[in-house]
Every structure is written in structure tokens, then in C-alpha cells.
Design a protein around this motif. Sequence first.
Motif, PDB file in Angstrom:
ATOM      1  N   ILE A  66       0.861  -1.184   0.000  1.00 53.91           N
ATOM      2  CA  ILE A  66       0.000   0.000   0.000  1.00 53.91           C
ATOM      3  C   ILE A  66       0.897   1.233   0.000  1.00 53.91           C
ATOM      4  O   ILE A  66       1.731   1.396   0.897  1.00 53.91           O
ATOM      5  CB  ILE A  66      -0.938   0.006   1.226  1.00 53.91           C
ATOM      6  CG1 ILE A  66      -1.952  -1.132   1.104  1.00 53.91           C
ATOM      7  CG2 ILE A  66      -1.653   1.347   1.353  1.00 53.91           C
ATOM      8  CD1 ILE A  66      -2.917  -1.231   2.270  1.00 53.91           C
ATOM      9  N   VAL A  67       0.736   2.079  -0.999  1.00 51.51           N
ATOM     10  CA  VAL A  67       1.624   3.240  -1.125  1.00 51.51           C
ATOM     11  C   VAL A  67       0.957   4.543  -0.700  1.00 51.51           C
ATOM     12  O   VAL A  67       1.612   5.576  -0.617  1.00 51.51           O
ATOM     13  CB  VAL A  67       2.154   3.378  -2.572  1.00 51.51           C
ATOM     14  CG1 VAL A  67       3.005   2.179  -2.944  1.00 51.51           C
ATOM     15  CG2 VAL A  67       1.015   3.568  -3.568  1.00 51.51           C
ATOM     16  N   ILE A  68      -0.362   4.502  -0.451  1.00 49.11           N
ATOM     17  CA  ILE A  68      -1.055   5.702   0.038  1.00 49.11           C
ATOM     18  C   ILE A  68      -0.771   5.826   1.533  1.00 49.11           C
ATOM     19  O   ILE A  68      -1.181   4.959   2.322  1.00 49.11           O
ATOM     20  CB  ILE A  68      -2.568   5.601  -0.230  1.00 49.11           C
ATOM     21  CG1 ILE A  68      -2.841   5.448  -1.736  1.00 49.11           C
ATOM     22  CG2 ILE A  68      -3.292   6.821   0.324  1.00 49.11           C
ATOM     23  CD1 ILE A  68      -4.290   5.171  -2.082  1.00 49.11           C
ATOM     24  N   PRO A  69      -0.055   6.863   1.969  1.00 46.35           N
ATOM     25  CA  PRO A  69       0.415   6.958   3.357  1.00 46.35           C
ATOM     26  C   PRO A  69      -0.681   6.826   4.413  1.00 46.35           C
ATOM     27  O   PRO A  69      -0.500   6.129   5.417  1.00 46.35           O
ATOM     28  CB  PRO A  69       1.067   8.355   3.407  1.00 46.35           C
ATOM     29  CG  PRO A  69       1.515   8.605   2.004  1.00 46.35           C
ATOM     30  CD  PRO A  69       0.458   7.977   1.136  1.00 46.35           C
ATOM     31  N   SER A  70      -1.830   7.468   4.217  1.00 38.72           N
ATOM     32  CA  SER A  70      -2.885   7.427   5.233  1.00 38.72           C
ATOM     33  C   SER A  70      -3.413   6.012   5.439  1.00 38.72           C
ATOM     34  O   SER A  70      -3.696   5.593   6.573  1.00 38.72           O
ATOM     35  CB  SER A  70      -4.028   8.372   4.847  1.00 38.72           C
ATOM     36  OG  SER A  70      -4.590   7.987   3.595  1.00 38.72           O
ATOM     37  N   LEU A  71      -3.565   5.254   4.352  1.00 42.71           N
ATOM     38  CA  LEU A  71      -4.047   3.874   4.468  1.00 42.71           C
ATOM     39  C   LEU A  71      -3.004   2.975   5.120  1.00 42.71           C
ATOM     40  O   LEU A  71      -3.332   2.121   5.949  1.00 42.71           O
ATOM     41  CB  LEU A  71      -4.418   3.332   3.078  1.00 42.71           C
ATOM     42  CG  LEU A  71      -5.595   3.992   2.364  1.00 42.71           C
ATOM     43  CD1 LEU A  71      -5.890   3.277   1.052  1.00 42.71           C
ATOM     44  CD2 LEU A  71      -6.849   3.990   3.250  1.00 42.71           C
ATOM     45  N   LYS A  72      -1.751   3.168   4.720  1.00 47.56           N
ATOM     46  CA  LYS A  72      -0.670   2.379   5.320  1.00 47.56           C
ATOM     47  C   LYS A  72      -0.605   2.605   6.838  1.00 47.56           C
ATOM     48  O   LYS A  72      -0.525   1.659   7.622  1.00 47.56           O
ATOM     49  CB  LYS A  72       0.668   2.746   4.687  1.00 47.56           C
ATOM     50  CG  LYS A  72       1.860   2.164   5.445  1.00 47.56           C
ATOM     51  CD  LYS A  72       3.161   2.731   4.978  1.00 47.56           C
ATOM     52  CE  LYS A  72       4.260   2.524   6.027  1.00 47.56           C
ATOM     53  NZ  LYS A  72       4.257   1.237   6.714  1.00 47.56           N
ATOM     54  N   GLN A  73      -0.642   3.870   7.252  1.00 49.29           N
ATOM     55  CA  GLN A  73      -0.545   4.196   8.670  1.00 49.29           C
ATOM     56  C   GLN A  73      -1.716   3.611   9.458  1.00 49.29           C
ATOM     57  O   GLN A  73      -1.542   3.081  10.563  1.00 49.29           O
ATOM     58  CB  GLN A  73      -0.480   5.709   8.850  1.00 49.29           C
ATOM     59  CG  GLN A  73       0.819   6.327   8.352  1.00 49.29           C
ATOM     60  CD  GLN A  73       0.737   7.840   8.171  1.00 49.29           C
ATOM     61  OE1 GLN A  73      -0.234   8.470   8.602  1.00 49.29           O
ATOM     62  NE2 GLN A  73       1.748   8.418   7.535  1.00 49.29           N
ATOM     63  N   TYR A  74      -2.905   3.684   8.865  1.00 54.14           N
ATOM     64  CA  TYR A  74      -4.092   3.153   9.549  1.00 54.14           C
ATOM     65  C   TYR A  74      -3.993   1.632   9.688  1.00 54.14           C
ATOM     66  O   TYR A  74      -4.311   1.073  10.748  1.00 54.14           O
ATOM     67  CB  TYR A  74      -5.352   3.543   8.788  1.00 54.14           C
ATOM     68  CG  TYR A  74      -6.624   3.185   9.511  1.00 54.14           C
ATOM     69  CD1 TYR A  74      -7.130   4.003  10.519  1.00 54.14           C
ATOM     70  CD2 TYR A  74      -7.321   2.021   9.196  1.00 54.14           C
ATOM     71  CE1 TYR A  74      -8.297   3.669  11.214  1.00 54.14           C
ATOM     72  CE2 TYR A  74      -8.483   1.676   9.871  1.00 54.14           C
ATOM     73  CZ  TYR A  74      -8.965   2.502  10.874  1.00 54.14           C
ATOM     74  OH  TYR A  74     -10.105   2.167  11.547  1.00 54.14           O
ATOM     75  N   LEU A  75      -3.543   0.975   8.630  1.00 49.98           N
ATOM     76  CA  LEU A  75      -3.401  -0.480   8.677  1.00 49.98           C
ATOM     77  C   LEU A  75      -2.370  -0.886   9.724  1.00 49.98           C
ATOM     78  O   LEU A  75      -2.606  -1.809  10.528  1.00 49.98           O
ATOM     79  CB  LEU A  75      -3.002  -1.009   7.295  1.00 49.98           C
ATOM     80  CG  LEU A  75      -2.677  -2.510   7.195  1.00 49.98           C
ATOM     81  CD1 LEU A  75      -3.831  -3.355   7.729  1.00 49.98           C
ATOM     82  CD2 LEU A  75      -2.365  -2.899   5.758  1.00 49.98           C
ATOM     83  N   ASP A  76      -1.223  -0.214   9.755  1.00 49.10           N
ATOM     84  CA  ASP A  76      -0.188  -0.525  10.750  1.00 49.10           C
ATOM     85  C   ASP A  76      -0.719  -0.349  12.166  1.00 49.10           C
ATOM     86  O   ASP A  76      -0.508  -1.195  13.045  1.00 49.10           O
ATOM     87  CB  ASP A  76       1.036   0.379  10.541  1.00 49.10           C
ATOM     88  CG  ASP A  76       1.831   0.004   9.302  1.00 49.10           C
ATOM     89  OD1 ASP A  76       1.687  -1.136   8.828  1.00 49.10           O
ATOM     90  OD2 ASP A  76       2.591   0.861   8.801  1.00 49.10           O
TER      91      ASP A  76
END
Length: 272
Positions: A66-76
Amino acid sequence: MTNKEIVYVVSDSVGETAELMVKAVTSQFNGGNVEIQHISYVEDIQDIKNIINIAKYSHSIIAYTIVIPSLKQYLDQKAREEGIIAVDLMNPLMEAFTQKFNKDPKHQPGLMRRMDDNYFRRVEAIEFAVKYDDGQDMRGIQHADIVLIGVSRTSKTPLSMYLAHQKFKVANIPLVPEVPPPDELFDIPRNKCVGLMITPNKLNDIRKERLKSLGLLTEANYANFNRILEELDYSEKIMKRIGCPVINVSNKAVEETADLILAMLKKRGVQL
């Protein structure tokens, strides 16, 4: 909770890269009984919530690109909260690129797929140029982005291949006095057709060299000056009849002529 081993391959694009990496890893464990479940085109927070809810009730790992930062951060964040192992397959290498090469990523999903599409369009254009080279099949005229016409040795084939590498489908048609031009030439929009002209002396020199390379006599009709004048006069009449733009290629490199062709067509309103 089931003991079945599952890897959820999650991506904001197709996810082929992630799946290949997961398969490569599972092969190091003899494949095991790992089930790979593919979740593509993740595009918002709700998608992430659904994935977390599924994963927390199973014996699983999330592997993601996932390269979209907001989605990556939420998933982490949610994976940590629920005790789920979530492995980012791209970010470590992206960070290395940023640190070493001082470049910032675009954070746009699907870029590799677009690159692949460009590659396949180029291959398709090259195959087209080969198939419809030198008037082998006149049906190519109707489907070409660009149609090149001219007498023999006016660089039609090299130009076709060069433009094909720029992803343009090019057909080229030789103009010979004894052979009537195909009717299809007069049916296509004239601004998609380009005539190639050359000075008689230059063409004479080129054809003599061509005959020498083939081990033939330079006195052959192919390099006869009067014959060349006849061919050039004939081709000029055809080009005027079509009303297409004409380029003199006498002292131009293939790249230079190609740039002129694209500029002329763009000026005439052809979508390139």
C-alpha cells in the motif's frame, strides 16, 4: 479461531507483486498449508477495517503493498492494536531509495501496471510495423496511427520502427509508377498520412550504395537517374492528390524526421 494458516495479500492496486513475494516465501517452507487470499484495490479506511476484522479471527498474516500513506498508517496502527502481524513489502525499499538517491516516491497506486501497459503498447506497435512494412498488407492503412509513403530508400522502414518504439502504429507504402496506389490511401484522413521526399542526387547515391552492398551492378535501372526522376515525379503527384504533409529526408537523421512527423501531425490536429 481457526488454525488454518492464511496470508492476506492486500494492495491498493492489483497486488501481483505482493502475491509473487508471498509465494516466494511460502516456497521456502515447502508451501506448507498456507492459503493466500488476495484483496486488491483497497482505497479507503473502511476497506482496512474489513480486512482487520477478518484477520483478527484467523491464524493469519497480512502482507501488503500500500503506497497511500494514510491507508498504510491506519493499517499498521490497527494491526498493532489487534495483535496482527502486518508486513509492509514495499516501504523499506522505498525508504532506501529516498535516503540514498534523495528522491521522493509518488505514493500513487498502480504505476507499475501503467508501465507494463506502456511496454505492451510498444510491443504491439513494433509488431504492427513489421506486419505492415513495405505495403505487405494494405489493411494496415485503416488501422495505423501514421501512414508513411514514398519511393524506395526514403527511410520508410527505419522511421516506422523508430516511431513504433514511441508506441505509434505505423504502416508504410512504397510508391512505384507501375503499381497503382491502394484505394485505402485515399480513404483515411489525409492528416494521418506523411509523404517522404528526397533529392534525386541523394537518392541516386543511396541506391548505388545499396546495389554495391548486394553485389549488383550500379548501372541497374534501380539507380538510373532518369528512372529516379520518374519515380519522384510520380510520388509527388500522389502526395498532392492525397493532400498529405511532405518531408524532405535528404539530409535528416531518422530521429529528426520522426520529430518533424509528430510535430506536423500534432499541428494538424491528430491526437498522438
